[in-house]
Write an enzyme that holds these catalytic residues in place. Structure first.
Site, PDB file in Angstrom:
ATOM      1  N   SER A   1       1.908  -7.647  -0.528  1.00  0.00           N
ATOM      2  CA  SER A   1       2.726  -8.543   0.306  1.00  0.00           C
ATOM      3  C   SER A   1       2.306  -9.996   0.138  1.00  0.00           C
ATOM      4  O   SER A   1       3.149 -10.901   0.099  1.00  0.00           O
ATOM      5  CB  SER A   1       2.631  -8.138   1.776  1.00  0.00           C
ATOM      6  OG  SER A   1       1.288  -8.170   2.227  1.00  0.00           O
TER       7      SER A   1
ATOM      8  N   THR B   1       1.231  -4.374   4.216  1.00  0.00           N
ATOM      9  CA  THR B   1       1.100  -4.649   5.647  1.00  0.00           C
ATOM     10  C   THR B   1       0.412  -5.974   5.958  1.00  0.00           C
ATOM     11  O   THR B   1       0.533  -6.484   7.072  1.00  0.00           O
ATOM     12  CB  THR B   1       0.309  -3.518   6.340  1.00  0.00           C
ATOM     13  OG1 THR B   1      -0.959  -3.392   5.699  1.00  0.00           O
ATOM     14  CG2 THR B   1       1.068  -2.215   6.280  1.00  0.00           C
ATOM     15  N   ASP B   2      -0.295  -6.543   4.976  1.00  0.00           N
ATOM     16  CA  ASP B   2      -1.106  -7.722   5.289  1.00  0.00           C
ATOM     17  C   ASP B   2      -0.283  -8.889   5.834  1.00  0.00           C
ATOM     18  O   ASP B   2      -0.664  -9.527   6.814  1.00  0.00           O
ATOM     19  CB  ASP B   2      -1.893  -8.170   4.057  1.00  0.00           C
ATOM     20  CG  ASP B   2      -2.985  -7.178   3.683  1.00  0.00           C
ATOM     21  OD1 ASP B   2      -3.322  -6.326   4.522  1.00  0.00           O
ATOM     22  OD2 ASP B   2      -3.491  -7.253   2.549  1.00  0.00           O
TER      23      ASP B   2
ATOM     24  N   THR C   1       0.820  -1.213   0.000  1.00  0.00           N
ATOM     25  CA  THR C   1       0.000   0.000   0.000  1.00  0.00           C
ATOM     26  C   THR C   1       0.853   1.261   0.000  1.00  0.00           C
ATOM     27  O   THR C   1       0.476   2.275  -0.595  1.00  0.00           O
ATOM     28  CB  THR C   1      -0.931  -0.033   1.231  1.00  0.00           C
ATOM     29  OG1 THR C   1      -1.796  -1.162   1.091  1.00  0.00           O
ATOM     30  CG2 THR C   1      -1.768   1.216   1.349  1.00  0.00           C
TER      31      THR C   1
HETATM   32  N1  DGL Z   1      -2.987  -4.835   1.296  1.00  0.00           N
HETATM   33  C1  DGL Z   1      -1.667  -4.579   0.818  1.00  0.00           C
HETATM   34  C2  DGL Z   1      -0.621  -5.584   1.250  1.00  0.00           C
HETATM   35  O1  DGL Z   1      -0.498  -5.973   2.350  1.00  0.00           O
HETATM   36  C3  DGL Z   1      -1.551  -4.590  -0.620  1.00  0.00           C
HETATM   37  C4  DGL Z   1      -2.057  -3.546  -1.436  1.00  0.00           C
HETATM   38  C5  DGL Z   1      -1.303  -3.599  -2.740  1.00  0.00           C
HETATM   39  O2  DGL Z   1      -0.157  -3.201  -2.738  1.00  0.00           O
HETATM   40  O3  DGL Z   1      -1.860  -4.074  -3.725  1.00  0.00           O
HETATM   41  O4  DGL Z   1       0.177  -5.974   0.502  1.00  0.00           O
END
Ligand code: DGL
Length: 366
Positions: free
Chosen positions: A93, A127-128, A56
């Site tokens: 991620s 961050t996920d 993100t």
């Molecule tokens: N939610 C984000 C993650 O943890 C991803 C968003 C993205 O870069 O597509 O990777």
């Protein structure tokens, strides 16, 4: 000056690029090539390499920020560090593969070995699954110098984007001598947490990364970087996990305990090729339904079964029932690691040894 390299080129040399021309607000002017890294009365500024992987923090509408654009988005970063840049990936991620994790760790290790003047490394991540990558690096980057993993909860196209502020904090933490020996840390929201302890606790909020009862290691504020404690478990420079000797990580699955859970799920992952299974048990080790039959099936197939708790905190201690000595055993106590972090340690452990008593030792030490 920003030096920028991409992917595997990181190992062979640096390609110096001009200061990036991007649309980021408040882009600082490029320091001239002749300009000293610091004023005459100060030591040279610490050199810090940013390995950008995406997430993100770079997920701008209309096109992801490149590593150069990320650096340019931090006003006056060159007051604190000499940044260098590697575009390792630019993805969510959860899209990173385990092979990419191995490759990233190898590149960071190689970079530390090749450049003794390097103060530290920053890694951007979505961050996920950030805490998983961070713990993997904590166990496999074998250097006293810090790796700081950073991300953001709001993307660059969103009002209140906090990515540039987090990135500045991450660079400052990576360049600070106090960060040596801390292993891999996670910096978001002005806080420094240990990769071993931190968890994403909220799907959206900015203060999502928490270390539960253990609390933060330190903070980054306008006055600088301050630490208040360190984790005593084995990591980084003292780690035995050698990513150059590991060609691929073995399959390890996590299975959740819930009322009436069936053991055939465990049997299925074993039949699919898992070399280890982490059970996120209820409380301090309780399974439910027919999961006991599932774990017996796994152990019968010489698949390691690690007991952790789904409670979020608390220790499953090793000891008792045939776990001592040199007798290989397949039932391992996961200590206080969350199920997903126990999975990472178990993957590295199985890639390193097939001796169950050694694997149990690892869960006691790391
Ligand atoms: N939610 C984000 C993650 O943890 C991803 C968003 C993205 O870069 O597509 O990777």
């Amino acid at each position: 000056m920003v030096k920028s390299i991409r992917g595997a080129a990181a190992l062979t040399g640096l390609l110096v690029l001009s200061w990036p021309l991007v649309g980021a607000a408040q882009t600082p002017a490029p320091p001239s090539a002749q300009q000293p890294a610091a004023t005459a009365d100060t030591a040279p500024l610490p050199k810090v390499v940013l390995f950008a992987t995406g997430g993100t923090i770079s997920n701008r509408a209309g096109g992801r920020l490149t590593v150069e654009e990320l650096i340019a988005s931090v006003p006056n970063l060159t007051r604190y560090v000499q940044p260098e840049a590697v575009q390792f990936a630019n993805t969510a991620s959860s899209s990173m593969t385990l092979d990419q994790w191995l490759d990233l760790s190898r590149q960071i290790n190689a970079r530390f070995t090749a450049d003794q003047d390097l103060a530290g490394v920053v890694v951007t991540s979505g961050t996920d699954t950030l805490e998983e990558l961070a713990y993997f690096l904590h166990l496999t980057v074998r250097d006293e110098r810090p790796v700081v993993v950073v991300g953001s909860m709001r993307n660059p196209s969103t009002l209140g984007y906090e990515g540039a502020a987090n990135l500045e904090d991450a660079f400052r933490a990576a360049g600070d001598p106090m960060s040596r020996g801390m292993g891999t840390v996670v910096v978001l929201n002005d806080e420094i947490n240990s990769a071993r302890e931190v968890t994403k606790t909220d799907a959206l909020s900015l203060d999502t990364f928490q270390s539960g009862r253990y609390g933060v290691l330190g903070v980054v504020d306008s006055a600088g970087v301050a630490y208040y404690r360190r984790t005593v478990r084995r990591h980084s420079a003292k780690s035995e996990f050698d990513v150059d000797a590991i060609k691929a990580l073995p399959r390890v699955d996590v299975v959740y305990t819930y009322q009436g859970a069936t053991g055939d799920v465990i049997q299925a992952v074993v039949d699919a090729g898992a070399k280890g299974v982490v059970i996120a048990t209820a409380g301090a080790g309780a399974t439910s339904g027919t999961q006991g039959q599932g774990t017996a099936y796994a152990i019968g197939k010489q698949v390691f079964v690690v007991t952790t708790t789904r409670a979020g905190q608390g220790r499953i201690a090793a000891g008792g029932g045939g776990r001592g000595g040199n007798t290989p055993t397949y039932r391992i106590a996961g200590d206080d690691l969350t199920p997903i972090k126990a999975r990472i340690l178990l993957m590295l452990a199985i890639a390193t040894t097939t001796d169950g008593s050694q694997i149990q030792r690892m869960f006691r030490e790391y």
